[in-house]
Scaffold this active site. Structure first.
Site, mmCIF file in Angstrom:
data_model
loop_
_atom_site.group_PDB
_atom_site.id
_atom_site.type_symbol
_atom_site.label_atom_id
_atom_site.label_comp_id
_atom_site.label_asym_id
_atom_site.label_seq_id
_atom_site.Cartn_x
_atom_site.Cartn_y
_atom_site.Cartn_z
ATOM 1 N N PRO A 145 0.820 -1.150 0.000
ATOM 2 C CG PRO A 145 -0.723 -1.609 1.607
ATOM 3 C CD PRO A 145 0.428 -2.167 0.873
ATOM 4 C CD GLU A 146 3.140 2.835 -4.472
ATOM 5 O OE1 GLU A 146 3.385 3.994 -4.813
ATOM 6 O OE2 GLU A 146 3.227 1.864 -5.247
#
Length: 270
Positions: free
Chosen positions: A2-3
């Site tokens: 997850p960015e």
DNA sequence: CCGACAACCTGACGGC
DNA sequence: TGCCGTCAGGTTGTCG
């Protein structure tokens, strides 16, 4: 992981369940993720009321009325499940609210982390203190980026991946932003003109904003807390699209830098 | 300062 | 069906 957009989506998904609620129980189902969980996590959080759920870079922060903040990082595969029907092998941390809701931090690869500290000390925590500006805030502009990469001979891709330069980008959105800005991932960062840096800043913002609006990206592991799937991958211009066409008509290439796949177009990115 | 690489861990996928 | 190699959104440390 997850960015940034995925963490933002996660935080937004947790708010309706946790914000303003009193924590009835917190159970760590294993003592560690990437590193040990705080030994006093349960004691610190149980009985507290959640006063805010925030994001800094790729970190999620859960503040409580006792002055404690729990900080989570989703690593590569972390995500929160809301009101899961049953707990599974990778639900490592479970929080129950007095209102009867439940959230579980699920992280198959366990590259994530959970920490706790006084809310007043969060900004000084080394992992947070070292972070560069938030890419969606005004402090991140061409001038700041130029100053951060001045004299640096590293490729621009490496600089954008460096959380000290700008905080929250990862492999996907760096590839996407560089393509949108028509800048080669291997261009020496310190020698990029101000005009092109301006374009890069705008591209970073554009990519992130559109990804957040779409609910983030779903790859193997990420899901928004409400179980819906992020829709951004259908908008990828280059990521994971080796051999397919770039919007400019060129062909998307893949190379490996520092062990990470880089997707780019050799025709429009210079 | 730079970059390559390994390590941390599990799961999905393609090839045979 | 199953085994094996490869790859995956991140971070951190070592080494040259």
């Amino acid at each position: 992981m997850p960015e940034l957009p995925e963490v933002e989506t996660t935080v937004r998904g947790l708010r309706p369940v946790l914000d303003g609620q009193r924590i009835a129980a917190l159970e760590a189902r294993r003592p560690d993720l990437r590193r040990a969980l705080p030994a006093d996590l349960r004691q610190r959080m149980t009985g507290s009321r959640v006063t805010a759920i925030r994001r800094r870079a790729k970190y999620g922060l859960i503040d409580t009325d006792r002055g404690d903040t729990m900080i989570f990082h989703l690593g590569m595969s972390g995500h929160w499940r809301i009101d899961p029907a049953e707990l599974g092998a990778h639900d490592h941390l479970v929080i129950d609210t007095e209102a009867g809701r439940r959230v579980a931090l699920n992280d198959a690869r366990r590259f994530g982390s959970v920490d706790a500290m006084r809310t007043d000390d969060v900004e000084a925590w080394p992992a947070i203190a070292a972070l560069g500006p938030e890419p969606l805030e005004p402090a991140f502009d061409a001038g700041a980026l130029a100053a951060a990469v001045a004299g640096r001979r590293a490729p621009i891709k490496a600089m954008l991946m460096d959380q000290r330069i700008v905080a929250g980008l990862g492999n996907i959105y760096v590839c996407e932003a560089l393509n949108l800005a028509r800048i080669s991932p291997v261009r020496v960062a310190g020698r990029i003109s101000d005009v092109r840096l301006e374009r890069l800043v705008a591209a970073v913002r554009s990519v992130l904003e559109r990804a957040i609006a779409a609910g983030g990206s779903t790859l193997r592991d990420f899901k928004a807390p409400d179980g819906t799937l992020g829709l951004f991958p259908k908008d990828y211009r280059v990521y994971g699209r080796e051999g397919q066409s770039c919007p400019c008509g060129g062909t998307v290439k893949r190379r490996v830098d520092a062990g990470r796949s880089t997707f780019y177009c050799g025709r429009c990115q210079r």
